[in-house]
Structures are given as structure tokens and as C-alpha cells.
Write a protein that holds these residues in place. Structure first.
Motif, PDB file in Angstrom:
ATOM      1  N   ALA A  18       0.827  -1.211   0.000  1.00 20.61           N
ATOM      2  CA  ALA A  18       0.000   0.000   0.000  1.00 20.61           C
ATOM      3  C   ALA A  18       0.858   1.257   0.000  1.00 20.61           C
ATOM      4  N   GLU A  19       1.976   1.238   0.722  1.00 20.75           N
ATOM      5  CA  GLU A  19       2.886   2.394   0.731  1.00 20.75           C
ATOM      6  C   GLU A  19       3.365   2.702  -0.689  1.00 20.75           C
ATOM      7  N   ALA A  20       3.738   1.655  -1.417  1.00 23.21           N
ATOM      8  CA  ALA A  20       4.221   1.851  -2.786  1.00 23.21           C
ATOM      9  C   ALA A  20       3.108   2.381  -3.688  1.00 23.21           C
ATOM     10  N   ALA A  21       1.907   1.832  -3.533  1.00 26.10           N
ATOM     11  CA  ALA A  21       0.784   2.289  -4.352  1.00 26.10           C
ATOM     12  C   ALA A  21       0.439   3.743  -4.056  1.00 26.10           C
ATOM     13  N   CYS A  22       0.446   4.111  -2.787  1.00 25.75           N
ATOM     14  CA  CYS A  22       0.143   5.497  -2.406  1.00 25.75           C
ATOM     15  C   CYS A  22       1.190   6.455  -2.952  1.00 25.75           C
ATOM     16  N   PHE A  23       2.459   6.044  -2.896  1.00 24.79           N
ATOM     17  CA  PHE A  23       3.518   6.894  -3.453  1.00 24.79           C
ATOM     18  C   PHE A  23       3.307   7.125  -4.947  1.00 24.79           C
ATOM     19  N   LEU A  24       3.072   6.049  -5.701  1.00 25.31           N
ATOM     20  CA  LEU A  24       2.913   6.191  -7.147  1.00 25.31           C
ATOM     21  C   LEU A  24       1.652   6.972  -7.511  1.00 25.31           C
ATOM     22  N   ALA A  25       0.656   6.947  -6.631  1.00 21.83           N
ATOM     23  CA  ALA A  25      -0.572   7.711  -6.874  1.00 21.83           C
ATOM     24  C   ALA A  25      -0.414   9.187  -6.546  1.00 21.83           C
ATOM     25  N   SER A  26       0.626   9.535  -5.798  1.00 21.29           N
ATOM     26  CA  SER A  26       0.760  10.892  -5.270  1.00 21.29           C
ATOM     27  C   SER A  26       1.531  11.810  -6.207  1.00 21.29           C
ATOM     28  N   ASP A  27       1.474  13.108  -5.908  1.00 19.19           N
ATOM     29  CA  ASP A  27       2.221  14.093  -6.685  1.00 19.19           C
ATOM     30  C   ASP A  27       3.728  13.913  -6.535  1.00 19.19           C
ATOM     31  N   ARG A  28       4.168  13.220  -5.483  1.00 19.26           N
ATOM     32  CA  ARG A  28       5.603  12.958  -5.308  1.00 19.26           C
ATOM     33  C   ARG A  28       6.146  12.107  -6.441  1.00 19.26           C
ATOM     34  N   ALA A  29       5.279  11.362  -7.106  1.00 21.68           N
ATOM     35  CA  ALA A  29       5.679  10.518  -8.233  1.00 21.68           C
ATOM     36  C   ALA A  29       5.244  11.139  -9.558  1.00 21.68           C
ATOM     37  N   GLY A  30       5.117  12.453  -9.578  1.00 18.23           N
ATOM     38  CA  GLY A  30       4.567  13.142 -10.741  1.00 18.23           C
ATOM     39  C   GLY A  30       5.363  13.004 -12.025  1.00 18.23           C
TER      40      GLY A  30
END
Length: 225
Positions: free
Chosen positions: A198-210
Motif C-alpha cells: 500500500a505504501e508503494a501504491a500510495c507513493f505512485l498515486a501521489s504528486d511525489r511521483a509526478g
């Protein structure tokens, strides 16, 4: 985790209504029954989500059948076709329906696949093969939809202590000898959890992974190195 970090969540289930309703109650969300292998159902569901929320920020595809640990020589072609439909076909049905909304929001897609497409564990072909098709489709979508601002990435779980792995342990598909052999092949010498994924999915969904698209982040304790 998405809910805890401020997202409004729409979720679906195929048959386990009790578990879905319990989770929906916990999140203050609605759980809708959906057969992802039915393209018309997917389109109708996505349209309903857009009407309900006004937009789609991220589509997380984390659905698939329980996959037996079995040598591919023992898998009937018809069974393999069913798994392709339930994994790769289902992923395409849902993303295809969501593309207009994702283009409008410059949103993203996160597909939960498997670390086994990078380093193959014997008897996991019924899972790795169809999920490899999901990953190839995700890369193609990333290449084609980037011009609209849409990002598409994958997360590849390794061996976990819960979810499908827990079911395989309970059924005996993964006995202690197999688990110990797996641990020896993981540099961190331990298994992960759903929270790690879930941490990885949340990161990729976030603007941090823009500025990240067309990639796969394996969450596997180093299994694939």
C-alpha cells in the motif's frame, strides 16, 4: 491507507459482500459489486464513480483470482485463458473505461501485479504469465497516454504474510519447507505485508511521483536482485 491520507475511495468486490461492506463501513465509502471481466459493467461503474465524485484521481487495480501453485504443464489451456481474462482482460476493461476521466484529471493508474515477472519462482506461472500481460499493457498505456498527462505504473508484491499468500499457506500450497526456501532467496530474509504494498501504491498515486510513469516498483525484500 489512501483514505487515511485524504482520498475519497470507491471500491468494488466480486463476491465477498460481507468483507466489502465491512471495509466500506470502516472507510465511510460504498462497495459496489463488479465483474471486471464484463466490459459493459466496467464502463457503467466508472461512469457512476465520475457522477458521484466528479473526477477520478487514481485508479488502483488490485483484483484477481486466487492462483494455485502448480507447474504450467499441469494447467489446462482453458484454465490459463480464464486467468488471462480475469487479470489482463479485467485490467484493460477497467482502464479503458476510465481513460476519458483520467485524461480530464491528468490522473494515474496503479496496477498491483507480482515480483514474479522479474524473477520467476517455479510453479507460479499461472500468476506470473497473466500479470506479465498486465505489466506490458500498463507500459503501452503509459507510452500512449502520457501526452494527456496520464501516468501508469505497477507495483510488484513479493512474498507477503497476508492476502493471497496467507491463503496459500493455509491450503498447504506453500508448506514450511517452501517458505524456508523462499526466505533464503530474499536478501532481507523476511516476508512483507499488505501495508508495504500500500505504501508503494500510495507513493505512485501521489504528486511525489509526478514524473514517474511506465515503471514497476517491486516490493519484494530484494528477491529480484
Amino acid at each position: 491507507m489512501l483514505h487515511e491520507r485524504g482520498s475519497r475511495v470507491a471500491l468494488t468486490y466480486r463476491s465477498d459482500r460481507r468483507a466489502a461492506d465491512a471495509l466500506a463501513g470502516e472507510l465511510g465509502a460504498v462497495a459496489d459489486q463488479l465483474d471486471l471481466t464484463d466490459a459493459e459493467q466496467c464502463a457503467s461503474y466508472v461512469n457512476g464513480v465520475v457522477e458521484r465524485f466528479g473526477a477520478i484521481h487514481t485508479l488502483v487495480h488490485a483484483a484477481g483470482p486466487l492462483v494455485r501453485q502448480v507447474h504450467l504443464a499441469r494447467v489446462e489451456p482453458a484454465d490459463f485463458a480464464v486467468h488471462l481474462a480475469a487479470e489482463a482482460g479485467a485490467f484493460f476493461n477497467l482502464v479503458h473505461a476510465a481513460l476519458p476521466a483520467l485524461r480530464a484529471s491528468k490522473g494515474s493508474v496503479v496496477a498491483i501485479t507480482t515480483a514474479a515477472t522479474r524473477r520467476y519462482p517455479v510453479r507460479d506461472g499461472l500468476s506470473a504469465g497473466p500479470k506479465g500481460a498486465v505489466e506490458a499493457t500498463a507500459r503501452a498505456l503509459a507510452a500512449e497516454e502520457g501526452r494527456f498527462g496520464v501516468r501508469v505504473n505497477c507495483v510488484g508484491p513479493g512474498m507477503l504474510t497476508d492476502g493471497m499468500a496467507a491463503d496459500l499457506m493455509t491450503s498447504g500450497d506453500l508448506d514450511e519447507r517452501a517458505l524456508e526456501a523462499t526466505r533464503r532467496n530474499i536478501p532481507l530474509r523476511t516476508f512483507g505485508s499488505a501495508a508495504d504494498v500500500a505504501e508503494a501504491a500510495c507513493f505512485l498515486a501521489s504528486d511525489r511521483a509526478g514524473f514517474i510513469t511506465g515503471q514497476k516498483l517491486d516490493v519484494d525484500g530484494g528477491f529480484g536482485v
